[in-house]
Design an enzyme around this catalytic site. Structure first.
Site, PDB file in Angstrom:
ATOM      1  N   LYS A 139       0.797  -1.237   0.000  1.00 16.56           N
ATOM      2  CA  LYS A 139       0.000   0.000   0.000  1.00 16.56           C
ATOM      3  C   LYS A 139       0.829   1.287   0.000  1.00 16.56           C
ATOM      4  CE  LYS A 139      -3.315  -1.146  -0.701  1.00 16.56           C
ATOM      5  NZ  LYS A 139      -3.524  -1.873  -2.028  1.00 16.56           N
ATOM      6  N   HIS A 192       7.173  -7.252  -2.196  1.00 20.57           N
ATOM      7  CA  HIS A 192       6.952  -6.567  -0.910  1.00 20.57           C
ATOM      8  C   HIS A 192       7.903  -7.127   0.146  1.00 20.57           C
ATOM      9  CE1 HIS A 192       3.438  -4.502  -2.368  1.00 20.57           C
ATOM     10  NE2 HIS A 192       2.622  -5.532  -2.343  1.00 20.57           N
ATOM     11  N   SER A 242      -4.827   2.622   4.243  1.00 19.53           N
ATOM     12  CA  SER A 242      -4.959   1.984   2.930  1.00 19.53           C
ATOM     13  C   SER A 242      -4.973   0.454   3.077  1.00 19.53           C
ATOM     14  CB  SER A 242      -3.792   2.435   2.043  1.00 19.53           C
ATOM     15  OG  SER A 242      -3.894   1.892   0.757  1.00 19.53           O
TER      16      SER A 242
HETATM   17  P1  A3P Z   1      -5.114   4.614  -0.994  1.00 19.76           P
HETATM   18  O1  A3P Z   1      -5.734   3.351  -0.482  1.00 19.76           O
HETATM   19  O2  A3P Z   1      -4.648   5.504   0.103  1.00 19.76           O
HETATM   20  O3  A3P Z   1      -5.962   5.325  -1.977  1.00 19.76           O
HETATM   21  P2  A3P Z   1      -0.151  -0.342  -3.742  1.00 19.76           P
HETATM   22  O4  A3P Z   1      -0.163  -0.237  -5.205  1.00 19.76           O
HETATM   23  O5  A3P Z   1       1.214  -0.402  -3.123  1.00 19.76           O
HETATM   24  O6  A3P Z   1      -1.057  -1.419  -3.256  1.00 19.76           O
HETATM   25  O7  A3P Z   1      -0.718   1.031  -3.152  1.00 19.76           O
HETATM   26  C1  A3P Z   1      -2.063   1.360  -3.303  1.00 19.76           C
HETATM   27  C2  A3P Z   1      -2.246   2.803  -2.869  1.00 19.76           C
HETATM   28  O8  A3P Z   1      -1.666   3.654  -3.859  1.00 19.76           O
HETATM   29  C3  A3P Z   1      -3.709   3.178  -2.780  1.00 19.76           C
HETATM   30  O9  A3P Z   1      -3.788   4.191  -1.780  1.00 19.76           O
HETATM   31  C4  A3P Z   1      -3.949   3.727  -4.179  1.00 19.76           C
HETATM   32  O10 A3P Z   1      -5.082   4.534  -4.285  1.00 19.76           O
HETATM   33  C5  A3P Z   1      -2.666   4.518  -4.371  1.00 19.76           C
HETATM   34  N1  A3P Z   1      -2.400   4.823  -5.777  1.00 19.76           N
HETATM   35  C6  A3P Z   1      -2.449   3.997  -6.837  1.00 19.76           C
HETATM   36  N2  A3P Z   1      -2.199   4.661  -7.987  1.00 19.76           N
HETATM   37  C7  A3P Z   1      -1.971   5.950  -7.630  1.00 19.76           C
HETATM   38  C8  A3P Z   1      -1.684   7.140  -8.374  1.00 19.76           C
HETATM   39  N3  A3P Z   1      -1.590   7.133  -9.686  1.00 19.76           N
HETATM   40  N4  A3P Z   1      -1.522   8.284  -7.677  1.00 19.76           N
HETATM   41  C9  A3P Z   1      -1.617   8.310  -6.333  1.00 19.76           C
HETATM   42  N5  A3P Z   1      -1.911   7.227  -5.583  1.00 19.76           N
HETATM   43  C10 A3P Z   1      -2.091   6.052  -6.225  1.00 19.76           C
HETATM   44  C1  EST Z   2      -2.270  -7.564  -4.860  1.00 22.11           C
HETATM   45  C2  EST Z   2      -1.436  -6.488  -4.666  1.00 22.11           C
HETATM   46  C3  EST Z   2      -0.564  -6.482  -3.610  1.00 22.11           C
HETATM   47  O1  EST Z   2       0.293  -5.459  -3.493  1.00 22.11           O
HETATM   48  C4  EST Z   2      -0.550  -7.520  -2.717  1.00 22.11           C
HETATM   49  C5  EST Z   2      -1.397  -8.611  -2.891  1.00 22.11           C
HETATM   50  C6  EST Z   2      -1.312  -9.733  -1.949  1.00 22.11           C
HETATM   51  C7  EST Z   2      -2.262 -10.854  -2.220  1.00 22.11           C
HETATM   52  C8  EST Z   2      -2.577 -11.047  -3.687  1.00 22.11           C
HETATM   53  C9  EST Z   2      -3.215  -9.766  -4.171  1.00 22.11           C
HETATM   54  C10 EST Z   2      -2.269  -8.626  -3.981  1.00 22.11           C
HETATM   55  C11 EST Z   2      -3.650  -9.910  -5.620  1.00 22.11           C
HETATM   56  C12 EST Z   2      -4.602 -11.104  -5.805  1.00 22.11           C
HETATM   57  C13 EST Z   2      -3.909 -12.349  -5.382  1.00 22.11           C
HETATM   58  C14 EST Z   2      -3.526 -12.198  -3.933  1.00 22.11           C
HETATM   59  C15 EST Z   2      -3.050 -13.580  -3.568  1.00 22.11           C
HETATM   60  C16 EST Z   2      -4.058 -14.494  -4.306  1.00 22.11           C
HETATM   61  C17 EST Z   2      -4.748 -13.611  -5.330  1.00 22.11           C
HETATM   62  O2  EST Z   2      -4.832 -14.276  -6.547  1.00 22.11           O
HETATM   63  C18 EST Z   2      -2.738 -12.608  -6.294  1.00 22.11           C
END
Ligand code: A3P
Ligand code: EST
Length: 316
Positions: A69, A129, A159
């Site tokens: 996140k 990660h 998030s």
């Molecule tokens: P929020 O849940 O605070 O909105 P990851 O990709 O590591 O899972 O992170 C997801 C977070 O990055 C989410 O935060 C998502 O909305 C934000 N995010 C994704 N694309 C983005 C962009 N283009 N600009 C700013 N934030 C972005």
């Molecule tokens: C997607 C984005 C992320 O940053 C972490 C994770 C962890 C778990 C992932 C999920 C995801 C995407 C969807 C999956 C899941 C594990 C099973 C599922 O298919 C790949």
């Protein structure tokens, strides 16, 4: 189940949903976390660890490393666009989770991250990660470049809370208050945020590591993309940078099905509970934390960041 039919989760693959429905989803949905060395992690990922540990990186792989996140998808989309010289058609060739395979990902019935990467031609973008101490040895042996992106803990925890609701591989997060405690205790997937950001920060002087912050990318995307280009040794025309920045803005990515994860089966990710592209701002924690929660979090934060010169912007 691990020997089951293996397909990539493609955007245009009609069979994906049927597969997800039939793949024994109970094996991954809302399960307790397992343990990988010293960190809590999804049991299916732990089962796939031997292949990850033995992963053969290539010298020209670029690793995108983050705590969950922290802007992984955003950075991935930016890098894929840079790698394709701003050709947006090429960026739309597949879903982001196929364009940038997720190294340690393993789930029943789909290609694992390692299997996807083995099929990906160089130069590859690799998402992880993993905390730095668990990185497979070959990334160091092959002297791969790494871009790490960190985000402030308070926005990460909010998030991550919403992500637990929508991405059903996670255990039920309970109330925000319960989840805050689990996060502070490092009892969430990938463990302690503190150890993660500090572990990678200790490597920041290595020539082939670029340490970035989500908050800087929000404030000055142009400047941060210039840092990335310099790190990669690439020259890109100004109009191309402008196109890439437009394509990777939150508003554009939110409506782009190849970037917003909406092509994932709803059994795995339910965007009606919370969209993957949720808010994309800094400082949203202030809309969620109570005064008491904030005080407790600040106290815990100070204890765990004491002595570190790693600083975050917490405000919008
Ligand atoms: P929020 O849940 O605070 O909105 P990851 O990709 O590591 O899972 O992170 C997801 C977070 O990055 C989410 O935060 C998502 O909305 C934000 N995010 C994704 N694309 C983005 C962009 N283009 N600009 C700013 N934030 C972005
Ligand atoms: C997607 C984005 C992320 O940053 C972490 C994770 C962890 C778990 C992932 C999920 C995801 C995407 C969807 C999956 C899941 C594990 C099973 C599922 O298919 C790949």
């Amino acid at each position: 189940m691990w020997d089951g039919l293996c397909l990539p989760l493609g955007t245009g693959t009609g069979s994906v949903r049927a597969l997800a429905a039939s793949m024994g989803k109970d094996e991954v949905l809302r399960q307790e976390l397992g343990c990988l060395h010293d960190i809590p992690l999804y049991k299916s990922f732990v089962a796939g660890w031997p292949q990850v540990e033995a992963f053969q990186a290539r010298h020209d792989d670029l690793l995108i490393a983050t705590y969950p996140k922290s802007g992984t998808t955003w950075l991935s989309e930016i890098l894929d666009a840079i790698y394709h010289d701003g050709d947006l058609e090429k960026c739309r060739r597949d879903a982001i989770y196929n364009r940038v395979p997720f190294l340690e990902m393993k789930a029943p019935g789909i290609l694992s991250g390692v299997e996807q990467l083995e099929k990906t031609p160089s130069p590859r973008l690799v998402k992880t990660h993993l905390p730095v101490h668990l990185l497979p040895a070959s990334f160091q042996e092959k002297d791969c470049k790494v871009i790490y992106m960190a985000r402030n803990a308070k926005d990460v925890v909010v998030s991550y809370y919403y992500f637990h609701q929508m991405a059903k591989i996670h255990p039920d997060p309970g109330t925000l208050s319960e989840f805050l405690q689990a996060f502070m205790d490092g009892k969430v997937a990938y463990g302690s945020w503190y150890k993660h950001v500090k572990g990678w920060w200790e490597k920041r002087h290595e020539k082939r590591l670029l340490y970035l912050f989500y908050e800087d990318m929000k404030k000055d995307p142009w400047g941060e993309v210039q840092k990335i280009l310099q790190f990669l040794g690439k020259e890109v025309a100004e109009e191309t940078v402008a196109r890439i920045l437009h394509h990777t803005s939150f508003q554009e990515m939110k409506k782009n099905p190849t970037a917003n994860y909406e092509t994932m089966p709803t059994t795995l990710m339910d965007h009606s509970l919370s969209p993957f592209m949720r808010k994309g701002i800094s400082g949203d924690w202030a809309n969620h934390f109570t005064v008491a929660q904030n005080e407790r979090f600040d106290q815990h934060y100070q204890q765990h960041m004491a002595g570190s010169d790693l600083c975050f912007q917490m405000e919008a």
